[in-house]
Design a protein around this motif. Structure first.
Motif, PDB file in Angstrom:
ATOM      1  N   ILE A  78      28.805 -74.911  56.081  1.00 35.92           N
ATOM      2  CA  ILE A  78      28.454 -75.841  56.043  1.00 35.92           C
ATOM      3  C   ILE A  78      27.565 -75.815  55.146  1.00 35.92           C
ATOM      4  O   ILE A  78      27.741 -77.053  54.042  1.00 35.92           O
ATOM      5  N   THR A  79      26.653 -75.620  54.803  1.00 39.40           N
ATOM      6  CA  THR A  79      25.372 -75.291  54.141  1.00 39.40           C
ATOM      7  C   THR A  79      26.448 -74.938  52.649  1.00 39.40           C
ATOM      8  O   THR A  79      25.832 -75.714  51.024  1.00 39.40           O
ATOM      9  N   VAL A  80      27.441 -74.231  53.036  1.00 40.96           N
ATOM     10  CA  VAL A  80      27.820 -73.728  51.015  1.00 40.96           C
ATOM     11  C   VAL A  80      28.481 -74.893  51.105  1.00 40.96           C
ATOM     12  O   VAL A  80      28.494 -75.676  49.100  1.00 40.96           O
ATOM     13  N   TRP A  81      29.774 -75.564  51.682  1.00 38.33           N
ATOM     14  CA  TRP A  81      30.434 -76.767  50.776  1.00 38.33           C
ATOM     15  C   TRP A  81      29.134 -78.222  50.516  1.00 38.33           C
ATOM     16  O   TRP A  81      29.163 -79.068  49.577  1.00 38.33           O
ATOM     17  N   VAL A  82      28.118 -78.122  51.325  1.00 42.25           N
ATOM     18  CA  VAL A  82      27.658 -79.733  50.929  1.00 42.25           C
ATOM     19  C   VAL A  82      26.692 -79.126  49.722  1.00 42.25           C
ATOM     20  O   VAL A  82      27.022 -79.982  49.248  1.00 42.25           O
ATOM     21  N   LYS A  83      26.342 -78.540  49.767  1.00 43.79           N
ATOM     22  CA  LYS A  83      25.974 -77.967  47.839  1.00 43.79           C
ATOM     23  C   LYS A  83      27.191 -78.390  46.261  1.00 43.79           C
ATOM     24  O   LYS A  83      26.408 -78.896  45.431  1.00 43.79           O
ATOM     25  N   SER A  84      27.384 -77.283  47.077  1.00 43.88           N
ATOM     26  CA  SER A  84      29.140 -77.353  46.102  1.00 43.88           C
ATOM     27  C   SER A  84      30.015 -78.760  45.619  1.00 43.88           C
ATOM     28  O   SER A  84      30.518 -79.400  44.743  1.00 43.88           O
ATOM     29  N   PHE A  85      29.645 -79.972  46.683  1.00 40.65           N
ATOM     30  CA  PHE A  85      30.570 -81.069  47.217  1.00 40.65           C
ATOM     31  C   PHE A  85      29.065 -81.872  46.504  1.00 40.65           C
ATOM     32  O   PHE A  85      29.473 -83.000  44.954  1.00 40.65           O
ATOM     33  N   ILE A  86      28.321 -81.796  46.612  1.00 44.13           N
ATOM     34  CA  ILE A  86      26.988 -82.702  45.828  1.00 44.13           C
ATOM     35  C   ILE A  86      27.036 -82.689  44.622  1.00 44.13           C
ATOM     36  O   ILE A  86      27.204 -82.884  43.370  1.00 44.13           O
ATOM     37  N   GLU A  87      26.771 -81.312  44.147  1.00 48.84           N
ATOM     38  CA  GLU A  87      26.582 -81.099  42.686  1.00 48.84           C
ATOM     39  C   GLU A  87      27.724 -80.460  41.319  1.00 48.84           C
ATOM     40  O   GLU A  87      27.649 -80.380  40.694  1.00 48.84           O
ATOM     41  N   LYS A  88      29.136 -81.446  42.393  1.00 47.47           N
ATOM     42  CA  LYS A  88      30.200 -82.065  41.430  1.00 47.47           C
ATOM     43  C   LYS A  88      29.733 -82.517  40.058  1.00 47.47           C
ATOM     44  O   LYS A  88      30.375 -82.474  39.233  1.00 47.47           O
TER      45      LYS A  88
END
Length: 282
Positions: A223-233
């Protein structure tokens, strides 16, 4: 309405209105008041004979001098908002010297490790500054009850820990997060955002709610990896941290335990304006 800029006059006034059955509710703020602050104050007004609101931008909890310099200061507007809410609110708007008496430094606290997580990792000395000013304000005002917002959940837990460890006679009440129409957590720092940034920042809470749904079946690490990737789009957004942690210890969750309560915490830099938010996961 009663407004005090010096602690000596405030303490004398509070002594003069004290009775055997009177109570003092206290809401500490750094000003730039918004509906989240006003909700805390309304809670105090409904539960206490007297309510004190402090307006003080505390220098010792800022590890970034630029952030301190840019923090919004709107004392006249704040006073007007409080007067409209209830003219009997007691305002304490001290100077730095009135609080620190010429020694602008923090006391060192041991909060059983709560201070070393999340905000503590990225803001060295922050919680020593928080503990120092809150303890000093409690000594000056001697409140019966104090109210803190859950947006700063780590701070809330630390203040509760300090009260317990220092054996201070004040009840700490945590109150729900107030959000803007797009669900961005209300914060004085929101005033520094452009209209477009404020709109786009809705992604922070949207991401937290998605993380909550994912937490049922996915690991914290994934989940942590996904959150960073999703927001930093969004190229203007940078995730300073995202953590899923035990609500009591604030330690990161490595493996879920059905008997524990977990919470997701996030800090995002929006063009270097720092926004935090949190959500309960169970």
């Amino acid at each position: 309405m009663p407004i005090f800029y010096g602690k000596a006059f405030l303490m004398d006034y509070l002594k003069s209105i004290k009775t055997a059955n009177s109570t003092i509710g206290f809401v500490p703020t750094m000003g730039a008041l918004h509906q989240g602050h006003l909700a805390l104050i309304k809670k105090s007004l409904s539960g206490n004979v007297n309510t004190v609101v402090s307006i003080f931008v505390n220098p010792t909890q800022f590890n970034n001098l630029e952030d301190l310099a840019k923090y919004p200061r709107t004392l006249d507007e704040d006073i007007e908002k409080l007067n409209t809410l209830d003219p009997k609110i007691i305002i304490y708007a001290p100077s730095v010297d009135d609080i620190y008496e010429g020694n602008v430094s923090s006391q060192h606290f041991d909060f059983d490790g709560l201070e070393n997580q999340m905000e503590g990792k990225f803001r060295p000395g922050h919680f020593d500054g928080v503990g120092t000013v809150v303890k000093r304000l409690f000594e000056i005002i001697a409140p019966t009850t104090a109210y803190f917002g859950e947006k700063d959940f780590q701070q809330l837990q630390i203040v509760k820990k300090m009260v317990a460890m220092q054996n201070l006679p004040v009840l700490i009440i945590g109150c729900p997060i107030h959000r803007e129409n797009n669900d961005l957590a209300m914060s004085s720092r929101n005033e520094r955002l452009s209209e477009q940034e404020r709109t786009e920042a809705a992604i922070i809470y949207k991401t937290l709610t998605s993380a909550k749904a994912k937490f049922e079946k996915q690991s914290s690490k994934k989940i942590t990896v996904w959150v960073k990737s999703f927001i930093e789009k969004n190229p203007h957004f940078k995730v300073e941290y995202f953590t899923i942690a035990d609500e009591t210890t604030l330690l990161s969750c490595s493996r879920k335990n059905k008997n524990k309560k977990y919470r997701a915490f996030i800090a995002v830099l929006v063009n270097n304006i720092r926004l935090i938010d949190t959500i309960s996961l169970n």
